[in-house]
Design a protein around this motif. Structure first.
Motif, PDB file in Angstrom:
ATOM      1  N   ASP A  31       0.822  -1.211   0.000  1.00  0.00           N
ATOM      2  CA  ASP A  31       0.000   0.000   0.000  1.00  0.00           C
ATOM      3  C   ASP A  31       0.857   1.262   0.000  1.00  0.00           C
ATOM      4  OD1 ASP A  31      -2.391  -1.414  -0.003  1.00  0.00           O
ATOM      5  OD2 ASP A  31      -2.466  -1.512   2.183  1.00  0.00           O
ATOM      6  N   LEU A  32       0.405   2.258  -0.777  1.00  0.00           N
ATOM      7  CA  LEU A  32       1.084   3.548  -0.862  1.00  0.00           C
ATOM      8  C   LEU A  32       0.105   4.656  -0.484  1.00  0.00           C
ATOM      9  CD1 LEU A  32       2.915   3.100  -4.292  1.00  0.00           C
ATOM     10  CD2 LEU A  32       3.905   2.878  -2.011  1.00  0.00           C
ATOM     11  N   ALA A  33       0.613   5.694   0.180  1.00  0.00           N
ATOM     12  CA  ALA A  33      -0.195   6.866   0.514  1.00  0.00           C
ATOM     13  C   ALA A  33       0.269   8.037  -0.349  1.00  0.00           C
ATOM     14  CB  ALA A  33      -0.053   7.199   1.988  1.00  0.00           C
ATOM     15  N   GLU A  34      -0.641   8.922  -0.645  1.00  0.00           N
ATOM     16  CA  GLU A  34      -0.376  10.033  -1.545  1.00  0.00           C
ATOM     17  C   GLU A  34       0.285  11.195  -0.796  1.00  0.00           C
ATOM     18  OE1 GLU A  34      -3.230  11.189  -4.876  1.00  0.00           O
ATOM     19  OE2 GLU A  34      -3.702  12.589  -3.251  1.00  0.00           O
ATOM     20  N   LEU A  35       1.278  11.802  -1.445  1.00  0.00           N
ATOM     21  CA  LEU A  35       1.892  13.026  -0.937  1.00  0.00           C
ATOM     22  C   LEU A  35       1.500  14.191  -1.849  1.00  0.00           C
ATOM     23  CD1 LEU A  35       5.475  11.847   0.114  1.00  0.00           C
ATOM     24  CD2 LEU A  35       3.701  12.775   1.601  1.00  0.00           C
ATOM     25  N   PHE A  36       2.280  14.429  -2.880  1.00  0.00           N
ATOM     26  CA  PHE A  36       2.052  15.538  -3.811  1.00  0.00           C
ATOM     27  C   PHE A  36       2.010  14.967  -5.231  1.00  0.00           C
ATOM     28  CE2 PHE A  36       4.269  17.024  -0.057  1.00  0.00           C
ATOM     29  CZ  PHE A  36       3.405  17.998   0.392  1.00  0.00           C
ATOM     30  N   PRO A  37       0.830  14.526  -5.685  1.00  0.00           N
ATOM     31  CA  PRO A  37       0.740  13.783  -6.947  1.00  0.00           C
ATOM     32  C   PRO A  37       0.843  14.649  -8.217  1.00  0.00           C
ATOM     33  CG  PRO A  37      -1.431  14.047  -5.990  1.00  0.00           C
ATOM     34  CD  PRO A  37      -0.444  14.592  -4.984  1.00  0.00           C
ATOM     35  N   ASP A  38       0.602  15.953  -8.112  1.00  0.00           N
ATOM     36  CA  ASP A  38       0.632  16.813  -9.300  1.00  0.00           C
ATOM     37  C   ASP A  38       2.035  17.404  -9.454  1.00  0.00           C
ATOM     38  OD1 ASP A  38      -2.041  16.221  -9.618  1.00  0.00           O
ATOM     39  OD2 ASP A  38      -2.696  18.028  -8.569  1.00  0.00           O
ATOM     40  N   VAL A  39       2.852  16.754 -10.283  1.00  0.00           N
ATOM     41  CA  VAL A  39       4.260  17.088 -10.405  1.00  0.00           C
ATOM     42  C   VAL A  39       4.530  17.868 -11.685  1.00  0.00           C
ATOM     43  CG1 VAL A  39       6.602  16.133 -10.579  1.00  0.00           C
ATOM     44  CG2 VAL A  39       4.897  15.006  -9.127  1.00  0.00           C
ATOM     45  N   SER A  40       5.258  18.968 -11.563  1.00  0.00           N
ATOM     46  CA  SER A  40       5.777  19.722 -12.697  1.00  0.00           C
ATOM     47  C   SER A  40       7.293  19.668 -12.625  1.00  0.00           C
ATOM     48  CB  SER A  40       5.332  21.181 -12.640  1.00  0.00           C
ATOM     49  OG  SER A  40       3.936  21.276 -12.654  1.00  0.00           O
ATOM     50  N   VAL A  41       7.943  19.775 -13.772  1.00  0.00           N
ATOM     51  CA  VAL A  41       9.404  19.690 -13.823  1.00  0.00           C
ATOM     52  C   VAL A  41       9.949  20.915 -14.552  1.00  0.00           C
ATOM     53  CG1 VAL A  41      11.375  18.312 -14.629  1.00  0.00           C
ATOM     54  CG2 VAL A  41       9.304  17.167 -13.836  1.00  0.00           C
ATOM     55  N   GLY A  42      11.066  21.430 -14.061  1.00  0.00           N
ATOM     56  CA  GLY A  42      11.693  22.579 -14.695  1.00  0.00           C
ATOM     57  C   GLY A  42      13.177  22.637 -14.385  1.00  0.00           C
ATOM     58  N   ASP A  43      13.817  23.712 -14.799  1.00  0.00           N
ATOM     59  CA  ASP A  43      15.243  23.919 -14.561  1.00  0.00           C
ATOM     60  C   ASP A  43      15.454  24.628 -13.232  1.00  0.00           C
ATOM     61  OD1 ASP A  43      16.000  22.804 -17.001  1.00  0.00           O
ATOM     62  OD2 ASP A  43      15.775  24.722 -18.046  1.00  0.00           O
TER      63      ASP A  43
END
Length: 117
Positions: free
Chosen positions: A102-114
């Motif tokens: 089982d996994l619990a959610e932290l911060f599921p909406d991830v953006s990536v940048g420099d």
């Protein structure tokens, strides 16, 4: 003169709310609020990046800001793709204690940048 947070410092109250950033550099990972600055610094150890420490700190952040879903991962140049994948996994979910799958959610909406220089 730098005023970095202590390694065991709690998650601060942020007047503007949380704009979470995880900055991956060659020398370590910084957890920051876009408006406030660095909240926690996790230096690279001999074994590599401290992903366990990152996950544990983000769990404390999530407990203080449970409605926050977004995180921006900012990468310094020449950070390995595998490192990005591992950091993404660490910021999105964590294993539930006492459970094998089982996994619990932290911060599921991830953006990536420099990362800023």
């Amino acid at each position: 003169e730098l005023n970095l947070p202590a390694a065991d410092s709690p998650v601060p109250d942020l007047p503007q709310g949380l704009n979470l950033e995880v900055i991956v550099r060659k020398q370590g990972i910084e957890v920051a609020d876009r408006g406030t600055g660095v909240l926690r610094s996790l230096p690279v150890a001999a074994e590599g990046y401290d992903l366990k420490g990152l996950s544990e700190y983000l769990q404390m952040v999530k407990s203080k800001y449970p409605q926050t879903q977004n995180v921006t991962i900012l990468l310094e140049q020449d950070v390995q793709y595998d490192t990005l994948v591992q950091v993404m996994d660490a910021v999105r979910v964590f294993p539930v204690p006492g459970s094998q799958w089982d996994l619990a959610e932290l911060f599921p909406d991830v953006s990536v940048g420099d990362a800023p220089t």
